[in-house]
Design a protein around this motif. Structure first.
Motif, PDB file in Angstrom:
ATOM      1  N   TYR A  50       0.840  -1.197   0.000  1.00 46.88           N
ATOM      2  CA  TYR A  50       0.000   0.000   0.000  1.00 46.88           C
ATOM      3  C   TYR A  50       0.875   1.247   0.000  1.00 46.88           C
ATOM      4  O   TYR A  50       1.815   1.351   0.789  1.00 46.88           O
ATOM      5  CB  TYR A  50      -0.920  -0.012   1.230  1.00 46.88           C
ATOM      6  CG  TYR A  50      -1.361   1.363   1.686  1.00 46.88           C
ATOM      7  CD1 TYR A  50      -2.336   2.065   0.976  1.00 46.88           C
ATOM      8  CD2 TYR A  50      -0.781   1.961   2.794  1.00 46.88           C
ATOM      9  CE1 TYR A  50      -2.715   3.340   1.375  1.00 46.88           C
ATOM     10  CE2 TYR A  50      -1.158   3.223   3.205  1.00 46.88           C
ATOM     11  CZ  TYR A  50      -2.126   3.911   2.488  1.00 46.88           C
ATOM     12  OH  TYR A  50      -2.491   5.178   2.876  1.00 46.88           O
ATOM     13  N   SER A  51       0.586   2.187  -0.888  1.00 53.96           N
ATOM     14  CA  SER A  51       1.256   3.484  -0.951  1.00 53.96           C
ATOM     15  C   SER A  51       2.769   3.280  -1.059  1.00 53.96           C
ATOM     16  O   SER A  51       3.235   2.673  -2.023  1.00 53.96           O
ATOM     17  CB  SER A  51       0.856   4.328   0.263  1.00 53.96           C
ATOM     18  OG  SER A  51       1.198   5.689   0.085  1.00 53.96           O
ATOM     19  N   LEU A  52       3.565   3.734  -0.101  1.00 54.72           N
ATOM     20  CA  LEU A  52       5.009   3.486  -0.137  1.00 54.72           C
ATOM     21  C   LEU A  52       5.296   1.995  -0.319  1.00 54.72           C
ATOM     22  O   LEU A  52       6.116   1.604  -1.148  1.00 54.72           O
ATOM     23  CB  LEU A  52       5.665   3.984   1.153  1.00 54.72           C
ATOM     24  CG  LEU A  52       7.132   3.584   1.370  1.00 54.72           C
ATOM     25  CD1 LEU A  52       8.036   4.258   0.341  1.00 54.72           C
ATOM     26  CD2 LEU A  52       7.578   3.911   2.790  1.00 54.72           C
ATOM     27  N   GLY A  53       4.607   1.155   0.447  1.00 57.60           N
ATOM     28  CA  GLY A  53       4.789  -0.291   0.337  1.00 57.60           C
ATOM     29  C   GLY A  53       4.364  -0.829  -1.011  1.00 57.60           C
ATOM     30  O   GLY A  53       4.912  -1.824  -1.497  1.00 57.60           O
ATOM     31  N   GLY A  54       3.393  -0.165  -1.641  1.00 53.40           N
ATOM     32  CA  GLY A  54       2.994  -0.559  -2.994  1.00 53.40           C
ATOM     33  C   GLY A  54       4.101  -0.292  -3.994  1.00 53.40           C
ATOM     34  O   GLY A  54       4.358  -1.103  -4.886  1.00 53.40           O
ATOM     35  N   GLY A  55       4.789   0.854  -3.821  1.00 53.11           N
ATOM     36  CA  GLY A  55       5.924   1.152  -4.680  1.00 53.11           C
ATOM     37  C   GLY A  55       7.053   0.155  -4.487  1.00 53.11           C
ATOM     38  O   GLY A  55       7.671  -0.293  -5.456  1.00 53.11           O
ATOM     39  N   VAL A  56       7.318  -0.198  -3.229  1.00 50.65           N
ATOM     40  CA  VAL A  56       8.348  -1.199  -2.941  1.00 50.65           C
ATOM     41  C   VAL A  56       7.964  -2.539  -3.571  1.00 50.65           C
ATOM     42  O   VAL A  56       8.807  -3.237  -4.146  1.00 50.65           O
ATOM     43  CB  VAL A  56       8.557  -1.356  -1.423  1.00 50.65           C
ATOM     44  CG1 VAL A  56       9.532  -2.494  -1.127  1.00 50.65           C
ATOM     45  CG2 VAL A  56       9.062  -0.055  -0.813  1.00 50.65           C
ATOM     46  N   ALA A  57       6.684  -2.891  -3.475  1.00 51.50           N
ATOM     47  CA  ALA A  57       6.213  -4.155  -4.043  1.00 51.50           C
ATOM     48  C   ALA A  57       6.387  -4.177  -5.557  1.00 51.50           C
ATOM     49  O   ALA A  57       6.824  -5.176  -6.137  1.00 51.50           O
ATOM     50  CB  ALA A  57       4.754  -4.386  -3.665  1.00 51.50           C
ATOM     51  N   VAL A  58       6.046  -3.062  -6.220  1.00 54.60           N
ATOM     52  CA  VAL A  58       6.209  -2.981  -7.679  1.00 54.60           C
ATOM     53  C   VAL A  58       7.678  -3.153  -8.054  1.00 54.60           C
ATOM     54  O   VAL A  58       8.024  -3.915  -8.969  1.00 54.60           O
ATOM     55  CB  VAL A  58       5.664  -1.643  -8.216  1.00 54.60           C
ATOM     56  CG1 VAL A  58       6.097  -1.423  -9.665  1.00 54.60           C
ATOM     57  CG2 VAL A  58       4.137  -1.607  -8.128  1.00 54.60           C
ATOM     58  N   ILE A 117       8.569 -13.901  -7.124  1.00 52.67           N
ATOM     59  CA  ILE A 117       7.249 -13.410  -6.735  1.00 52.67           C
ATOM     60  C   ILE A 117       6.136 -14.199  -7.417  1.00 52.67           C
ATOM     61  O   ILE A 117       6.245 -14.550  -8.599  1.00 52.67           O
ATOM     62  CB  ILE A 117       7.100 -11.913  -7.096  1.00 52.67           C
ATOM     63  CG1 ILE A 117       8.257 -11.098  -6.502  1.00 52.67           C
ATOM     64  CG2 ILE A 117       5.757 -11.359  -6.631  1.00 52.67           C
ATOM     65  CD1 ILE A 117       8.387 -11.194  -4.997  1.00 52.67           C
ATOM     66  N   GLY A 118       5.044 -14.454  -6.669  1.00 51.77           N
ATOM     67  CA  GLY A 118       3.865 -15.077  -7.249  1.00 51.77           C
ATOM     68  C   GLY A 118       2.991 -14.028  -7.921  1.00 51.77           C
ATOM     69  O   GLY A 118       3.113 -13.738  -9.108  1.00 51.77           O
ATOM     70  N   LYS A 119       2.099 -13.410  -7.141  1.00 48.16           N
ATOM     71  CA  LYS A 119       1.241 -12.338  -7.650  1.00 48.16           C
ATOM     72  C   LYS A 119       1.547 -11.047  -6.893  1.00 48.16           C
ATOM     73  O   LYS A 119       2.105 -11.068  -5.790  1.00 48.16           O
ATOM     74  CB  LYS A 119      -0.241 -12.703  -7.494  1.00 48.16           C
ATOM     75  CG  LYS A 119      -0.697 -13.857  -8.382  1.00 48.16           C
ATOM     76  CD  LYS A 119      -2.191 -14.086  -8.236  1.00 48.16           C
ATOM     77  CE  LYS A 119      -2.688 -15.205  -9.134  1.00 48.16           C
ATOM     78  NZ  LYS A 119      -4.160 -15.399  -9.021  1.00 48.16           N
ATOM     79  N   LEU A 120       1.138  -9.937  -7.500  1.00 49.27           N
ATOM     80  CA  LEU A 120       1.388  -8.606  -6.942  1.00 49.27           C
ATOM     81  C   LEU A 120       0.088  -7.836  -6.831  1.00 49.27           C
ATOM     82  O   LEU A 120      -0.706  -7.807  -7.771  1.00 49.27           O
ATOM     83  CB  LEU A 120       2.363  -7.851  -7.860  1.00 49.27           C
ATOM     84  CG  LEU A 120       2.519  -6.344  -7.652  1.00 49.27           C
ATOM     85  CD1 LEU A 120       3.151  -6.030  -6.307  1.00 49.27           C
ATOM     86  CD2 LEU A 120       3.343  -5.741  -8.794  1.00 49.27           C
ATOM     87  N   VAL A 121      -0.131  -7.202  -5.675  1.00 45.44           N
ATOM     88  CA  VAL A 121      -1.235  -6.257  -5.500  1.00 45.44           C
ATOM     89  C   VAL A 121      -0.627  -4.913  -5.101  1.00 45.44           C
ATOM     90  O   VAL A 121       0.004  -4.801  -4.046  1.00 45.44           O
ATOM     91  CB  VAL A 121      -2.234  -6.712  -4.425  1.00 45.44           C
ATOM     92  CG1 VAL A 121      -3.339  -5.663  -4.262  1.00 45.44           C
ATOM     93  CG2 VAL A 121      -2.832  -8.068  -4.785  1.00 45.44           C
ATOM     94  N   ALA A 122      -0.797  -3.911  -5.947  1.00 44.72           N
ATOM     95  CA  ALA A 122      -0.259  -2.571  -5.691  1.00 44.72           C
ATOM     96  C   ALA A 122      -1.431  -1.631  -5.411  1.00 44.72           C
ATOM     97  O   ALA A 122      -2.228  -1.335  -6.306  1.00 44.72           O
ATOM     98  CB  ALA A 122       0.549  -2.085  -6.886  1.00 44.72           C
ATOM     99  N   THR A 123      -1.523  -1.169  -4.170  1.00 46.45           N
ATOM    100  CA  THR A 123      -2.651  -0.366  -3.718  1.00 46.45           C
ATOM    101  C   THR A 123      -2.242   1.090  -3.517  1.00 46.45           C
ATOM    102  O   THR A 123      -1.219   1.364  -2.872  1.00 46.45           O
ATOM    103  CB  THR A 123      -3.192  -0.920  -2.385  1.00 46.45           C
ATOM    104  OG1 THR A 123      -3.564  -2.286  -2.563  1.00 46.45           O
ATOM    105  CG2 THR A 123      -4.400  -0.144  -1.903  1.00 46.45           C
ATOM    106  N   SER A 124      -3.012   1.999  -4.090  1.00 43.17           N
ATOM    107  CA  SER A 124      -2.813   3.444  -3.894  1.00 43.17           C
ATOM    108  C   SER A 124      -1.400   3.881  -4.267  1.00 43.17           C
ATOM    109  O   SER A 124      -0.715   4.567  -3.503  1.00 43.17           O
ATOM    110  CB  SER A 124      -3.128   3.835  -2.441  1.00 43.17           C
ATOM    111  OG  SER A 124      -4.475   3.578  -2.132  1.00 43.17           O
TER     112      SER A 124
END
Length: 278
Positions: A105-113, A123-130
């Protein structure tokens, strides 16, 4: 929002992973296919407290405190998505996980991307929120507010859930102004993550609130980079985006409550538990 919104009753097993020169704190909840959960700026894994129980019913949820946040002490390096992505990849290796899903989510979403873009084989699947691709994607008044985030603002944030959570859990509570300086410096930089998103090789869902920090049209723009929103999906789903990507705009939610909403948990679980398509 009250401070209670940023805490969790779902206590997990807290551990430390020493990776990349940082002592990364994480908590595990539940059992099943691993799901790594990455919080927003100035928060910690506890931000997800209200949704962790639902996620942990069928998944092993690993809620990480990113560099300088929560129970992970800061180290002498800038806050950068790429460096924090390296931390997550190292954590995956440390825990010997096989293709965990990433939800940020947010900062964590950027890190996840960034993690999924740089380490797709992990990585399996990715969910990028906000998340947003560029600074100009968010509303102008929010850019002004972001420009005011410095260590000097710490005194004015004492009644906020961000400050109260940090004071309660951080190894060095006095580091809060330093965290604000680093967050402010990071937000002040120009960036464009278009190519990172366009090149994603794992099934990705883009999620946002209908009143998020960027307009819904921006999240549609991100979805289009993933072959979404370009044609009719077809009776059998044959026209859906190649790669199994998806988009969810969640009603009635903002940037400041989406991370704790049951709607977020519902769409995350639906996406992660759907068989992957090619």
């Amino acid at each position: 929002m009250t401070a209670n919104d940023w805490t969790t009753e779902a206590k997990g097993a807290g551990q430390i992973a020493d990776v990349n020169g940082i002592s990364l704190y994480f908590e595990t909840h539940g059992a099943g296919r691993p799901l790594i959960l990455l919080h927003g700026g100035l928060g910690s894994g506890e931000m997800f407290g209200p949704v962790i129980p639902a996620l942990a019913e069928h998944h092993q949820v690993i809620a990480v405190d990113l560099q300088g946040h929560g129970r992970t002490a800061d180290i002498d390096r800038p806050l950068e998505l790429g460096l924090m992505a390296d931390d997550i990849a190292a954590l995956i290796d440390h825990l010997q996980l096989t293709k965990p899903d990433l939800v940020g989510y947010s900062l964590g979403g950027g890190v996840a991307v960034y993690t999924a873009a740089k380490y797709p084989h992990k990585i399996g699947k990715l969910v990028a929120t906000s998340v947003n691709l560029r600074p100009d994607a968010i509303y102008a008044e929010m850019r002004v507010q972001q420009g005011q985030v410095t260590g000097a603002a710490a005194e004015f944030m004492k009644d906020t859930p961000m400050y109260q959570l940090y004071q309660r859990v951080a190894p060095r509570p006095e580091d809060f102004p330093r965290l604000l300086d680093k967050i402010g410096e990071m937000m002040g930089k120009d960036f464009d993550y278009t190519e990172e998103v366009r090149g994603l090789q794992v099934p990705t869902m883009i999620v946002a609130g209908d009143a998020d920090m960027a307009p819904p049209s921006h999240h549609v723009e991100i979805f289009k980079l993933l072959d979404g929103g370009l044609r009719d999906g077809g009776w059998m789903g044959e026209g859906r985006p190649k790669g199994g990507h998806a988009l969810a705009i969640l009603p009635g939610l903002t940037h400041y409550n989406i991370f704790s909403s049951p709607l977020l948990a519902a769409v995350v679980l639906a996406f992660l538990d759907e068989p992957a398509t090619t």
